[in-house]
Design a protein around this motif. Structure first.
Motif, short mmCIF file in Angstrom:
data_model
loop_
_atom_site.label_atom_id
_atom_site.label_comp_id
_atom_site.label_asym_id
_atom_site.label_seq_id
_atom_site.Cartn_x
_atom_site.Cartn_y
_atom_site.Cartn_z
N THR A 164 14.58 12.70 48.27
CA THR A 164 15.95 12.97 47.79
C THR A 164 15.92 13.68 46.43
OG1 THR A 164 16.13 10.88 46.57
CG2 THR A 164 16.81 10.84 48.89
N ILE A 186 15.96 15.33 42.86
CA ILE A 186 15.02 16.16 42.09
C ILE A 186 13.63 16.13 42.72
CG2 ILE A 186 13.82 16.31 39.87
CD1 ILE A 186 16.43 15.39 38.53
N ARG A 204 11.52 3.87 49.63
CA ARG A 204 11.79 2.68 50.43
C ARG A 204 12.54 2.96 51.74
NH1 ARG A 204 14.78 -0.13 45.62
NH2 ARG A 204 15.53 2.01 45.69
N LYS A 205 13.47 3.91 51.74
CA LYS A 205 14.35 4.08 52.91
C LYS A 205 13.75 5.05 53.92
CE LYS A 205 18.45 3.17 50.14
NZ LYS A 205 18.30 3.73 48.78
N CYS A 209 7.37 2.74 50.86
CA CYS A 209 6.65 2.09 49.77
C CYS A 209 7.63 1.69 48.67
CB CYS A 209 5.62 3.09 49.22
SG CYS A 209 4.79 2.56 47.74
N ASP A 210 7.46 0.48 48.15
CA ASP A 210 8.15 0.11 46.92
C ASP A 210 7.13 0.23 45.81
OD1 ASP A 210 9.30 -1.14 44.72
OD2 ASP A 210 10.41 -2.58 45.96
N ILE A 211 7.34 1.17 44.91
CA ILE A 211 6.29 1.45 43.91
C ILE A 211 6.12 0.32 42.92
CG2 ILE A 211 6.39 3.97 44.13
CD1 ILE A 211 8.01 3.96 41.47
N ASN A 245 8.13 10.65 40.21
CA ASN A 245 9.55 10.98 40.11
C ASN A 245 10.47 9.81 40.44
OD1 ASN A 245 12.06 12.91 40.63
ND2 ASN A 245 11.73 11.75 42.52
N LYS A 253 11.88 4.94 30.13
CA LYS A 253 11.40 6.32 30.01
C LYS A 253 10.64 6.53 28.70
CE LYS A 253 13.26 8.02 33.90
NZ LYS A 253 12.48 8.46 35.06
N PRO A 272 14.38 15.98 32.46
CA PRO A 272 15.47 16.86 32.92
C PRO A 272 16.78 16.53 32.21
CG PRO A 272 14.44 15.63 34.76
CD PRO A 272 14.00 15.00 33.48
N GLY A 273 17.57 17.56 31.97
CA GLY A 273 18.96 17.33 31.56
C GLY A 273 19.79 17.11 32.81
N ILE A 314 21.18 17.68 36.17
CA ILE A 314 20.79 18.46 37.35
C ILE A 314 21.85 18.26 38.43
CG2 ILE A 314 19.00 18.85 39.09
CD1 ILE A 314 18.16 19.56 36.18
N THR A 318 22.86 15.63 42.19
CA THR A 318 21.87 14.56 42.28
C THR A 318 22.56 13.22 42.14
OG1 THR A 318 21.46 14.65 39.89
CG2 THR A 318 19.99 15.95 41.29
N GLY A 371 21.62 10.80 40.29
CA GLY A 371 21.64 10.41 38.88
C GLY A 371 22.94 10.85 38.22
N VAL A 372 23.29 12.12 38.39
CA VAL A 372 24.50 12.66 37.76
C VAL A 372 25.75 12.05 38.41
CG1 VAL A 372 25.88 14.76 37.49
CG2 VAL A 372 23.45 14.78 36.94
P1 NAP Z 1 17.50 9.92 43.28
O1 NAP Z 1 17.90 10.97 44.25
O2 NAP Z 1 18.19 8.60 43.32
O3 NAP Z 1 15.94 9.73 43.43
C1 NAP Z 1 15.28 8.57 43.18
C2 NAP Z 1 14.24 8.40 44.29
O4 NAP Z 1 13.39 7.32 43.93
C3 NAP Z 1 14.86 8.09 45.66
O5 NAP Z 1 14.25 8.90 46.63
C4 NAP Z 1 14.52 6.63 45.89
O6 NAP Z 1 14.33 6.35 47.28
C5 NAP Z 1 13.22 6.49 45.10
N1 NAP Z 1 13.01 5.11 44.66
C6 NAP Z 1 13.88 4.33 43.95
N2 NAP Z 1 13.36 3.11 43.77
C7 NAP Z 1 12.13 3.12 44.38
C8 NAP Z 1 11.10 2.15 44.55
N3 NAP Z 1 11.24 0.91 44.06
N4 NAP Z 1 9.98 2.52 45.21
C9 NAP Z 1 9.85 3.76 45.72
N5 NAP Z 1 10.78 4.72 45.59
C10 NAP Z 1 11.91 4.40 44.93
O7 NAP Z 1 17.62 10.38 41.75
P2 NAP Z 1 17.47 11.78 40.97
O8 NAP Z 1 18.72 11.94 40.21
O9 NAP Z 1 16.98 12.87 41.85
O10 NAP Z 1 16.34 11.40 39.89
C11 NAP Z 1 14.98 11.73 40.07
C12 NAP Z 1 14.23 11.57 38.75
O11 NAP Z 1 14.77 12.40 37.72
C13 NAP Z 1 14.27 10.15 38.18
O12 NAP Z 1 13.02 9.85 37.57
C14 NAP Z 1 15.37 10.23 37.13
O13 NAP Z 1 15.23 9.24 36.12
C15 NAP Z 1 15.13 11.61 36.58
N6 NAP Z 1 16.30 12.23 35.93
C16 NAP Z 1 17.34 12.70 36.68
C17 NAP Z 1 18.41 13.36 36.06
C18 NAP Z 1 19.54 13.95 36.88
O14 NAP Z 1 20.28 14.80 36.38
N7 NAP Z 1 19.72 13.56 38.12
C19 NAP Z 1 18.43 13.49 34.66
C20 NAP Z 1 17.38 12.96 33.92
C21 NAP Z 1 16.30 12.36 34.57
P3 NAP Z 1 14.60 4.90 47.94
O15 NAP Z 1 15.90 4.41 47.38
O16 NAP Z 1 14.61 5.18 49.39
O17 NAP Z 1 13.44 4.03 47.54
#
Ligand code: NAP
Length: 271
Positions: free
Chosen positions: A21, A23, A43-44, A67-69, A95, A164, A190-191, A193, A196, A198-199
């Motif tokens: 999913t 980023i 996990r999913k 996997c749950d990391i 990530n 972080k 990342p700022g 994005i 997503t 996160g945003v």
């Molecule tokens: P996201 O789509 O929610 O991605 C998070 C991913 O991590 C999901 O695929 C999730 O899958 C997996 N995950 C969560 N818990 C887990 C676990 N216990 N074990 C294994 N996998 C796990 O979020 P995103 O916004 O793309 O963020 C990705 C990265 O960028 C993160 O590190 C976030 O902190 C960083 N970031 C994002 C933004 C932004 O603008 N979005 C800004 C700054 C930093 P499951 O739930 O299926 O496990």
């Protein structure tokens, strides 16, 4: 057209946690489009299956596993699976992360532990497993996905910001300890994005849209992060290690958040 040759990573294997999913998925597609074989884990299973079908349709070879990391034994099982399938593991992108915006006093003990457990301990678990199983003998590249919070207090993100900060520290320490073994370790913060989770979660919590609230005036795309990862795992950055790169449209260095138009005529009053 990208800035790099499409076969830049030919023969290499990249493991992206949370690569189904957001980023992580964007990063995995950029690396795959440049020749890497891709492994993803989270996990999913339904998200992993959908992502695997998309990699397949794009002609990118993909391995996935649940996997749950937070669980070292699960992580070790997946890393062994990647090596069994592909025979090497050259690139690791940490990530995967958890996040739910809330004031610190509203976060439960469990909630705080969960986020630190995924973001920081998960990064440690996966890095250590990949190091022991492959990189300590063969070298490699690690990129940790952080957040642009260094040196700041961050409302609604006490758990993420603390985790972080630990990821940034781990990035520097691993770079120093593992550099002599031919392993480079960097991080990207990342700022905003677009499109997503996160945003979306943050906008829901604060009730406003964040789009383009940086000096460049637009939200980044997942490819913008993927392209910086690509640079960091390529030979073009062979002397770069131990660094945290903000990829945020200059929002982190924008002290006054003013949008001042440049003057049309020079205004050098000293002449
Ligand atoms: P996201 O789509 O929610 O991605 C998070 C991913 O991590 C999901 O695929 C999730 O899958 C997996 N995950 C969560 N818990 C887990 C676990 N216990 N074990 C294994 N996998 C796990 O979020 P995103 O916004 O793309 O963020 C990705 C990265 O960028 C993160 O590190 C976030 O902190 C960083 N970031 C994002 C933004 C932004 O603008 N979005 C800004 C700054 C930093 P499951 O739930 O299926 O496990």
């Amino acid at each position: 057209m990208g800035a790099f040759r499409s076969d830049l990573l030919a023969g290499q294997v990249a493991f992206v946690t949370g690569g189904a999913t957001g980023i992580g998925n964007g990063i995995a597609h950029v690396l795959g489009r440049h020749g890497a074989r891709i492994a993803i884990a989270s996990r999913k299973v339904e998200n992993l299956e959908r992502a695997a079908a998309e990699f397949d349709a794009a002609g990118i070879e993909c391995f996935y596993d649940t996997c749950d990391i937070r669980e070292p034994e699960e992580v070790e099982r997946v890393v062994a699976g990647v090596l069994e399938r592909f025979g090497s593991l050259d690139i690791l992108v940490n990530n995967a992360a958890g996040n739910f915006p809330a004031p610190m006093r509203k976060i439960s003990y469990n909630g705080f532990r969960a986020v630190v457990g995924i973001d920081l301990l998960g990064t440690y678990n996966v890095s250590k497993a990949v190091f022991e199983a492959w990189m300590k003998d063969h070298g490699g590249n690690v990129v940790n996905i952080s957040a642009p919070f260094e040196g700041m207090g961050v409302s609604l993100q006490s758990h993420v910001a603390a985790a972080k900060a630990g990821v940034d520290s781990l990035t520097r320490t691993c770079a120093v300890e593992w550099g002599p073994l031919g392993i480079r370790v960097n991080a990207i913060a990342p700022g905003e994005i677009a499109q997503t989770e996160g945003v979306a979660r943050f906008e829901e919590a604060v009730g406003t849209r964040a789009e383009g609230s940086n000096p460049l005036g637009f939200a980044g795309a997942t490819d913008d992060i993927g392209n910086v990862v690509l640079f960091l795992v390529s030979e073009a950055s062979r002397f770069v290690s131990g660094q945290v790169f903000c990829v945020d449209g200059a929002s982190g260095v924008d002290a006054f958040k003013l949008r001042v138009e440049p003057p049309t005529e020079p205004t050098d009053e000293s002449s």
